[in-house]
Scaffold this motif. Structure first.
Motif, PDB file in Angstrom:
ATOM      1  N   SER A   8     -89.837 -92.931  51.615  1.00 16.77           N
ATOM      2  CA  SER A   8     -88.928 -93.206  52.921  1.00 16.77           C
ATOM      3  C   SER A   8     -89.573 -92.656  54.188  1.00 16.77           C
ATOM      4  O   SER A   8     -90.136 -91.646  54.215  1.00 16.77           O
ATOM      5  CB  SER A   8     -87.657 -92.400  52.432  1.00 16.77           C
ATOM      6  N   TYR A  22     -85.764 -90.812  56.624  1.00 11.20           N
ATOM      7  CA  TYR A  22     -84.918 -89.854  56.080  1.00 11.20           C
ATOM      8  C   TYR A  22     -85.619 -88.840  55.452  1.00 11.20           C
ATOM      9  O   TYR A  22     -85.307 -88.457  54.327  1.00 11.20           O
ATOM     10  CB  TYR A  22     -83.809 -90.681  55.259  1.00 11.20           C
ATOM     11  N   VAL A  32     -83.662 -89.437  48.509  1.00 12.20           N
ATOM     12  CA  VAL A  32     -82.900 -90.146  49.231  1.00 12.20           C
ATOM     13  C   VAL A  32     -82.419 -91.478  48.518  1.00 12.20           C
ATOM     14  O   VAL A  32     -83.118 -91.915  47.870  1.00 12.20           O
ATOM     15  CB  VAL A  32     -83.675 -90.595  50.660  1.00 12.20           C
ATOM     16  N   ILE A  49     -76.634 -93.684  53.755  1.00  4.91           N
ATOM     17  CA  ILE A  49     -77.886 -92.979  53.138  1.00  4.91           C
ATOM     18  C   ILE A  49     -77.619 -91.265  52.501  1.00  4.91           C
ATOM     19  O   ILE A  49     -77.172 -90.700  53.368  1.00  4.91           O
ATOM     20  CB  ILE A  49     -79.107 -92.594  54.135  1.00  4.91           C
ATOM     21  N   ILE A  61     -78.415 -87.900  51.238  1.00  2.00           N
ATOM     22  CA  ILE A  61     -79.572 -87.114  51.081  1.00  2.00           C
ATOM     23  C   ILE A  61     -79.198 -86.072  49.952  1.00  2.00           C
ATOM     24  O   ILE A  61     -78.563 -85.103  50.134  1.00  2.00           O
ATOM     25  CB  ILE A  61     -79.902 -86.357  52.348  1.00  2.00           C
ATOM     26  N   CYS A  82     -75.965 -89.674  55.587  1.00  2.00           N
ATOM     27  CA  CYS A  82     -76.248 -90.447  56.918  1.00  2.00           C
ATOM     28  C   CYS A  82     -75.980 -92.123  56.942  1.00  2.00           C
ATOM     29  O   CYS A  82     -75.478 -92.438  55.883  1.00  2.00           O
ATOM     30  CB  CYS A  82     -77.738 -90.536  57.350  1.00  2.00           C
ATOM     31  N   SER A 109     -76.918 -95.942  58.348  1.00  2.00           N
ATOM     32  CA  SER A 109     -77.975 -96.698  59.222  1.00  2.00           C
ATOM     33  C   SER A 109     -77.285 -98.171  59.690  1.00  2.00           C
ATOM     34  O   SER A 109     -76.486 -98.652  58.583  1.00  2.00           O
ATOM     35  CB  SER A 109     -79.378 -96.925  58.153  1.00  2.00           C
ATOM     36  N   MET A 158     -79.633 -94.821  63.528  1.00  2.00           N
ATOM     37  CA  MET A 158     -79.523 -93.707  62.607  1.00  2.00           C
ATOM     38  C   MET A 158     -78.419 -92.755  63.028  1.00  2.00           C
ATOM     39  O   MET A 158     -78.499 -92.082  64.220  1.00  2.00           O
ATOM     40  CB  MET A 158     -80.579 -92.917  62.139  1.00  2.00           C
ATOM     41  N   VAL A 195     -77.118 -88.925  61.854  1.00  2.00           N
ATOM     42  CA  VAL A 195     -77.220 -87.672  61.159  1.00  2.00           C
ATOM     43  C   VAL A 195     -76.377 -86.740  61.420  1.00  2.00           C
ATOM     44  O   VAL A 195     -76.082 -86.327  62.492  1.00  2.00           O
ATOM     45  CB  VAL A 195     -78.668 -87.216  61.231  1.00  2.00           C
ATOM     46  N   LEU A 235     -85.681 -82.453  59.574  1.00  2.00           N
ATOM     47  CA  LEU A 235     -85.876 -83.945  59.656  1.00  2.00           C
ATOM     48  C   LEU A 235     -87.273 -84.196  59.938  1.00  2.00           C
ATOM     49  O   LEU A 235     -87.690 -83.701  61.247  1.00  2.00           O
ATOM     50  CB  LEU A 235     -84.969 -84.673  60.659  1.00  2.00           C
TER      51      LEU A 235
END
Length: 262
Positions: A101, A104, A117, A150, A152, A158, A160, A245, A247, A254
Motif C-alpha cells: 500500500s 494508507y 489495510v 479503506i 485500517i 478512510c 478514496s 483521500m 482521513v 500516516l
C-alpha cells in the motif's frame, strides 16, 4: 479511534452497519451487501461465521425476503459467502490486506509497525469535467471514477475517490468488482494497461466532511477530517491519476511517502 468489536453477534453486526448506511440512499439489497462487507472489514464477521436465516435477517432489517436473497446471492457469487442448502449461509473467506500500500501506511502508536489495510469498492462510474480536469488534462471520453472505503486494521475507515482518464482506462469499468477489492489500484494500472506510476505528489488540508463521506467513515456530518489530494504521473511525467483521500482523526501516524518506498 474506532475499536474492534469482537463480541457482537452476526445479526447485530449486520444491523448496525445496515442502519448506519441508510442516509447514503442505496437500494436495500446494495445496503445489505455493503453492511456485510463492512462488518467483515471491521472484524465483526469472521471466516465460517453463520449468518441468520434469510427470513429472519429480512425481518430484522425490515426488508423483503427477495431483497435479502438478492444481496446474499451476489455476495456468494463474488466469493464472500458460501450457501449450503439446508444448512445455512457462512462467511467464506478472510480479507487479505493490501500488499505494498502506498497511500494508507499508518503506524501503530505502540509498536511502530504499519497497520494492515483493506479496501472495499463502493462504486465506479464515468464522469465529466471537474477539479480533476485541471490536473489530468481534458479528455473527450470523460473520466473513470472509482470510490472505495479503506479500513485500517478495522480501527478506522478512510475514503478514496480516484479519477482516471477514460481514453486510457475505460477498461477499469469492465474489470470484475472482486478484483478491485484489497488491491493497490496502481498495480492494475501498470499490469493491465501498461502505465506505471513513477511519481506521486500530494497536498493536504483539513476540511469538514459532507454527509455521504461522513457516513462511510462513521462520523457525524460536518466532522473535521484530513483531505489529501494526490496526483500520479507515469513516464514522461504524464498525469494519469488524481486521488482524493479522506482521513479521520486518529493517533496513528500516516507515512507521507506516497510511492511507498519502504
Amino acid at each position: 479511534m474506532q475499536a474492534k468489536n469482537l463480541s457482537r453477534s452476526p445479526a447485530d453486526a449486520i444491523a448496525r452497519h445496515f442502519f448506519r448506511l441508510a442516509p447514503l440512499g442505496l437500494s436495500k439489497h446494495a445496503q445489505l451487501r455493503e453492511s456485510i462487507i463492512q462488518a467483515m472489514d471491521e472484524g465483526e464477521l469472521h471466516y465460517q461465521d453463520k449468518l441468520p436465516p434469510e427470513k429472519a435477517l429480512g425481518d430484522l432489517l425490515s426488508i423483503s425476503l427477495g431483497t435479502t436473497q438478492k444481496a446474499l446471492g451476489s455476495l456468494a457469487a463474488e466469493g464472500y459467502l458460501v450457501r449450503q442448502h439446508g444448512i445455512g449461509t457462512f462467511i467464506s473467506q478472510s480479507r487479505r490486506a493490501i500488499q505494498k500500500s502506498w497511500h494508507y501506511r499508518f503506524t501503530d502508536p505502540e509498536t511502530g509497525e504499519h497497520l494492515p489495510v483493506f479496501a472495499h469498492l463502493i462504486g465506479r462510474s464515468l464522469v465529466g469535467d471537474g477539479p480533476w480536469t485541471k490536473v489530468l488534462g481534458p479528455d473527450a471520453q470523460g473520466y473513470v471514477r472509482i470510490d472505495r472505503c479503506i479500513s485500517i486494521d478495522g480501527r478506522f475507515t478512510c475514503v478514496s475517490e480516484l479519477y482516471l482518464p477514460a481514453s486510457i482506462f475505460s477498461g477499469m469499468l469492465e474489470i470484475s468488482a472482486i478484483r478491485l477489492e484489497d488491491v493497490n489500484l496502481k498495480e492494475i494500472l501498470e499490469t493491465e494497461f501498461g502505465y506505471p506510476t513513477i511519481e506521486a505528489k500530494g497536498g493536504a488540508r483539513v476540511v469538514r466532511l459532507e454527509p455521504r463521506i461522513a457516513a462511510l467513515m462513521e462520523l457525524e456530518s460536518g466532522s473535521w477530517a484530513l483531505k489529501i489530494n494526490i496526483l500520479g504521473k507515469t513516464r514522461g511525467l504524464q498525469p494519469i491519476s488524481y486521488q482524493k483521500m479522506f482521513v479521520p482523526p486518529t493517533d496513528c501516524e500516516l507515512d507521507m511517502d506516497f510511492m511507498g518506498s519502504s
